[in-house]
Write a protein that holds these residues in place. Structure first.
Motif, PDB file in Angstrom:
ATOM      1  N   ASN A 272       0.870  -1.165   0.000  1.00 22.65           N
ATOM      2  CA  ASN A 272       0.000   0.000   0.000  1.00 22.65           C
ATOM      3  C   ASN A 272       0.914   1.225   0.000  1.00 22.65           C
ATOM      4  O   ASN A 272       1.734   1.379   0.909  1.00 22.65           O
ATOM      5  N   PRO A 273       0.830   2.136  -1.002  1.00 18.71           N
ATOM      6  CA  PRO A 273       1.787   3.244  -1.083  1.00 18.71           C
ATOM      7  C   PRO A 273       1.889   4.065   0.192  1.00 18.71           C
ATOM      8  O   PRO A 273       2.985   4.508   0.551  1.00 18.71           O
ATOM      9  N   TRP A 274       0.744   4.278   0.875  1.00 20.31           N
ATOM     10  CA  TRP A 274       0.813   5.057   2.109  1.00 20.31           C
ATOM     11  C   TRP A 274       1.700   4.353   3.135  1.00 20.31           C
ATOM     12  O   TRP A 274       2.543   4.980   3.771  1.00 20.31           O
ATOM     13  N   HIS A 275       1.520   3.040   3.281  1.00 19.06           N
ATOM     14  CA  HIS A 275       2.346   2.295   4.232  1.00 19.06           C
ATOM     15  C   HIS A 275       3.777   2.141   3.728  1.00 19.06           C
ATOM     16  O   HIS A 275       4.711   2.078   4.541  1.00 19.06           O
ATOM     17  N   ASP A 276       3.971   2.067   2.411  1.00 16.52           N
ATOM     18  CA  ASP A 276       5.340   2.019   1.884  1.00 16.52           C
ATOM     19  C   ASP A 276       6.143   3.224   2.380  1.00 16.52           C
ATOM     20  O   ASP A 276       7.297   3.094   2.806  1.00 16.52           O
ATOM     21  N   PHE A 277       5.506   4.396   2.323  1.00 17.83           N
ATOM     22  CA  PHE A 277       6.195   5.616   2.747  1.00 17.83           C
ATOM     23  C   PHE A 277       6.172   5.783   4.263  1.00 17.83           C
ATOM     24  O   PHE A 277       7.196   6.094   4.885  1.00 17.83           O
ATOM     25  N   SER A 278       5.000   5.574   4.873  1.00 17.04           N
ATOM     26  CA  SER A 278       4.880   5.829   6.304  1.00 17.04           C
ATOM     27  C   SER A 278       5.665   4.835   7.149  1.00 17.04           C
ATOM     28  O   SER A 278       6.262   5.210   8.165  1.00 17.04           O
ATOM     29  N   VAL A 280       8.148   2.528   5.987  1.00 13.43           N
ATOM     30  CA  VAL A 280       9.510   2.170   5.576  1.00 13.43           C
ATOM     31  C   VAL A 280      10.304   3.380   5.081  1.00 13.43           C
ATOM     32  O   VAL A 280      11.353   3.716   5.642  1.00 13.43           O
ATOM     33  N   LEU A 281       9.832   4.052   4.051  1.00 11.52           N
ATOM     34  CA  LEU A 281      10.676   5.037   3.379  1.00 11.52           C
ATOM     35  C   LEU A 281      10.936   6.286   4.226  1.00 11.52           C
ATOM     36  O   LEU A 281      12.089   6.752   4.307  1.00 11.52           O
ATOM     37  N   VAL A 282       9.917   6.839   4.852  1.00 10.04           N
ATOM     38  CA  VAL A 282      10.146   7.998   5.712  1.00 10.04           C
ATOM     39  C   VAL A 282      10.985   7.612   6.936  1.00 10.04           C
ATOM     40  O   VAL A 282      11.963   8.304   7.261  1.00 10.04           O
ATOM     41  N   PRO A 283      10.667   6.512   7.658  1.00 14.18           N
ATOM     42  CA  PRO A 283      11.551   6.105   8.756  1.00 14.18           C
ATOM     43  C   PRO A 283      12.974   5.794   8.298  1.00 14.18           C
ATOM     44  O   PRO A 283      13.940   6.073   9.027  1.00 14.18           O
ATOM     45  N   LEU A 284      13.122   5.216   7.106  1.00 14.76           N
ATOM     46  CA  LEU A 284      14.464   4.936   6.602  1.00 14.76           C
ATOM     47  C   LEU A 284      15.210   6.236   6.325  1.00 14.76           C
ATOM     48  O   LEU A 284      16.426   6.342   6.569  1.00 14.76           O
ATOM     49  N   PHE A 285      14.503   7.240   5.844  1.00 15.21           N
ATOM     50  CA  PHE A 285      15.097   8.565   5.641  1.00 15.21           C
ATOM     51  C   PHE A 285      15.563   9.140   6.978  1.00 15.21           C
ATOM     52  O   PHE A 285      16.686   9.670   7.084  1.00 15.21           O
ATOM     53  N   TYR A 310      11.009   1.150  -5.665  1.00 16.01           N
ATOM     54  CA  TYR A 310      11.624   2.294  -4.986  1.00 16.01           C
ATOM     55  C   TYR A 310      13.152   2.272  -5.106  1.00 16.01           C
ATOM     56  O   TYR A 310      13.856   2.768  -4.225  1.00 16.01           O
ATOM     57  N   ARG A 311      13.641   1.722  -6.197  1.00 17.92           N
ATOM     58  CA  ARG A 311      15.085   1.548  -6.352  1.00 17.92           C
ATOM     59  C   ARG A 311      15.846   2.871  -6.342  1.00 17.92           C
ATOM     60  O   ARG A 311      16.969   2.937  -5.831  1.00 17.92           O
ATOM     61  N   LEU A 312      15.246   3.938  -6.896  1.00 21.12           N
ATOM     62  CA  LEU A 312      15.953   5.219  -6.913  1.00 21.12           C
ATOM     63  C   LEU A 312      16.148   5.756  -5.487  1.00 21.12           C
ATOM     64  O   LEU A 312      17.212   6.287  -5.158  1.00 21.12           O
ATOM     65  N   ILE A 313      15.117   5.608  -4.657  1.00 21.51           N
ATOM     66  CA  ILE A 313      15.231   6.083  -3.274  1.00 21.51           C
ATOM     67  C   ILE A 313      16.242   5.240  -2.499  1.00 21.51           C
ATOM     68  O   ILE A 313      17.112   5.768  -1.791  1.00 21.51           O
ATOM     69  N   GLY A 340      16.585  -1.698  13.200  1.00 22.37           N
ATOM     70  CA  GLY A 340      15.278  -1.083  13.354  1.00 22.37           C
ATOM     71  C   GLY A 340      15.227   0.271  12.664  1.00 22.37           C
ATOM     72  O   GLY A 340      16.248   0.807  12.215  1.00 22.37           O
ATOM     73  N   LEU A 341      14.036   0.843  12.593  1.00 26.35           N
ATOM     74  CA  LEU A 341      13.818   2.136  11.943  1.00 26.35           C
ATOM     75  C   LEU A 341      13.144   3.091  12.918  1.00 26.35           C
ATOM     76  O   LEU A 341      12.165   2.730  13.573  1.00 26.35           O
TER      77      LEU A 341
END
Length: 568
Positions: A272-278, A280-285, A310-313, A340-341
């Motif tokens: 789910n894109p929202w969960h992908d960002f919320s 994983v990606l934002v915490p990984l950032f 999300y390979r570019l990110i 952990g994140l």
């Protein structure tokens, strides 16, 4: 003859005996005088040493490197016996205070006596200064005051250094405390941060402490290596801080790395894109951005589609290959490992807790840069085109609206009618149905070219990261008191990223629940009663079963207001 000889001998013997007696008497007097003088000296020495000598002896025994350095430098020469006596007295007082600090302040009476000595010394100093003033014709001796002031400053610096050294000396004798390397206190996530000899192998991270920090017992944690620690289907990673015996038997490194590593899970609610960002990606950032790409990712429950989408990110956050931590059989050794994140809230960043005070706006700018989107400073597409001096009035385009339609639930059932209504209001309309396999490189450029991103409350609105500053997110809020969810999951974030947040809440008649259950069903007539029965029931009706039939006539004023806002 005999008689004369005898008397002569007798007369000579008498003077000899008297001389011997006199000599003995003189020797006795000398011995008595020496003993008396020695006794007097002993009494004086005992008295004087009782006042001064004991303190000096203790200070020498408790001397610190800072104090020894201070003693090694020659003190300023006193200009008079009075100033010399005053300086000597001050030395004794300072040392006594330091002794009390060194001994842990056990002798309270000594401190009281020390205060009295201080007062007496101050009084003596005042008297001495008064006498010196009188002797010099009413003019104070400035050299003496200067030397005393300098000495007091010097002793104050020594006292401060001794205080620091005393704290250090207390710690030298005890073994260094072993602080936990895992923090389980945050309500959202668990985190382990290991610096030193960290060895990672097959979902396990081992920490080999330095020899001086190894204890008899080791420590072990099992944490979920993602931003949602309460999800049941996140598998745990084991983290061990080894004991002295375990450290000797630690597995040897099969590869050594000069960069840190971050261990995290790719499963959970992703896809789910929202969960992908919320999740994983934002915490990984938040967790990895400060490494500036000099970090390797060890991923548990690796999802190939996630890596591809999300390979570019991922490639920008880490310049190294992603490692499948479930299948990697080697022992990888790193100088620093984070397991952990870190996560502050749903799809958000708290600048006060983030490294370098990152914000969600920083993240949006970072995403735009990764996908090589136009500079954000050029403005929204509509205004950028309108400011083009070469464009004629006929070439100036209308504001572009991207209408995202969901595929399963909360979808628009009258999408053509909605698109026509938006065109009638003055928008150029682009209808999109996002898919999981959509190439973000292309889709990000499509979103960037739009002035408005419109959709029902749901994951498709997460593409607002690709909008420009000043663009608008138009969120259609489904029936069922979902305004709060709409705000905390998307509205707040849009405002933090300098986007316009526009919301349109539908009526019960615009929900397919009205057709399915009728106007008298609690899900239609009384949503609050549904929510009071638990989130599962609310999820069923308002998130999963509901679709939207937008009333274009009722919706038109919202479009007209938005258009006026964009033209301002």
């Amino acid at each position: 003859m005999v008689t004369e000889s005898s008397s002569s001998s007798s007369s000579s013997t008498v003077p000899t005996s008297k001389g011997v007696a006199r000599t003995l008497a003189q020797h006795h007097q000398a011995v008595v005088g020496f003993l008396f003088g020695f006794f007097v000296i002993l009494v004086l020495y005992t008295t004087v040493s009782g006042q001064f000598g004991s303190t000096n002896t203790i200070v020498v025994l408790q001397s610190t490197p800072a104090e020894q350095n201070a003693r090694a430098s020659p003190p300023p020469q006193p200009s008079s016996p009075a100033s010399a006596l005053n300086n000597s007295t001050q030395d004794i007082i300072v040392h006594e205070d330091d002794v009390n600090k060194t001994m842990g302040g056990e002798h309270t009476q000594d401190n009281v006596l020390g205060t009295d000595k201080n007062n007496k010394t101050d009084a003596n100093f005042d008297n001495m200064q008064a006498n010196r003033t009188d002797q010099s014709g009413g003019q104070p001796v400035n050299n003496t005051v200067t030397n005393v002031s300098d000495k007091m400053k010097e002793e104050e610096l020594i006292r401060q250094e001794l205080d620091q050294d005393d704290d250090t000396n207390v710690k030298k004798g005890a073994p260094a405390p072993r602080k936990p390397i895992c923090d389980l206190s945050d309500p959202r996530y668990d985190i382990c941060d290991i610096s030193g000899d960290a060895r990672a192998t097959n979902r396990t991270v081992l920490y080999v402490p330095p020899p001086g920090e190894r204890g008899a017992d080791g420590q072990e944690w099992a944490i979920k290596d993602q931003s949602r620690k309460h999800l049941e289907y996140i598998n745990k990673v084991t983290v061990r801080s080894l004991s002295a015996a375990q450290s000797l038997a630690a597995p040897e490194c099969t590869s050594r790395h000069a960069v840190p590593a971050v261990v995290f899970a790719m499963n959970g609610l992703t896809s789910n894109p929202w969960h992908d960002f919320s999740d994983v990606l934002v915490p990984l950032f938040i967790t990895a951005r400060t490494f500036d790409g000099q970090v390797q990712f060890l991923v548990t429950d690796l999802q190939p589609w996630f890596v591809d989408k999300y390979r570019l990110i991922l490639a920008n956050l880490s310049r190294y290959d992603v490692v499948d931590f479930d299948r990697d059989a080697g022992v990888r050794c790193y100088p620093h490992v984070v397991v952990g994140l870190r996560s502050h809230r749903d799809l958000g960043i708290n600048p006060t807790r983030a490294p370098r005070n990152y914000t969600l706006l920083d993240f949006r700018m970072y995403i735009r840069d990764i996908f090589s989107l136009p500079p954000d400073s050029i403005g929204i597409p509509y205004k950028a085109a309108a400011s083009n001096n070469n464009a004629t009035d006929g070439e100036k385009r209308k504001p572009r609206l991207m209408l995202i339609n969901r595929g399963r639930n909360r979808k628009f059932v009258n999408i053509p009618e909605i698109a026509d209504g938006a065109r009638a209001a003055g928008f150029e309309v682009v209808v999109v149905e996002p898919r999981r396999d959509l190439r973000l490189e292309e889709f990000s450029r499509a979103v960037d070219s739009c002035d408005v991103l419109m959709g029902a409350h749901g994951a498709g609105l997460t593409n607002f990261f690709f909008l420009r500053t000043g663009a608008a997110m138009l969120q259609v809020v489904p029936w069922g008191h979902m305004e709060y969810s709409a705000m905390i999951f998307y509205g707040v974030q849009a405002k933090e990223m300098n986007l316009r947040d526009v919301e349109y809440s539908i009526t019960a008649e615009e929900s397919t629940l009205y057709d399915k259950y009728g106007k008298d069903h609690p899900a239609v007539s009384d949503p609050e009663s549904i929510h009071k029965q638990g989130w599962q029931l609310g999820m069923r009706y308002y998130w999963l079963e509901q679709d939207i039939r937008l009333n274009v006539t009722r919706f038109a004023p919202t479009l007209h207001q938005l258009l006026r806002t964009l033209r301002e």
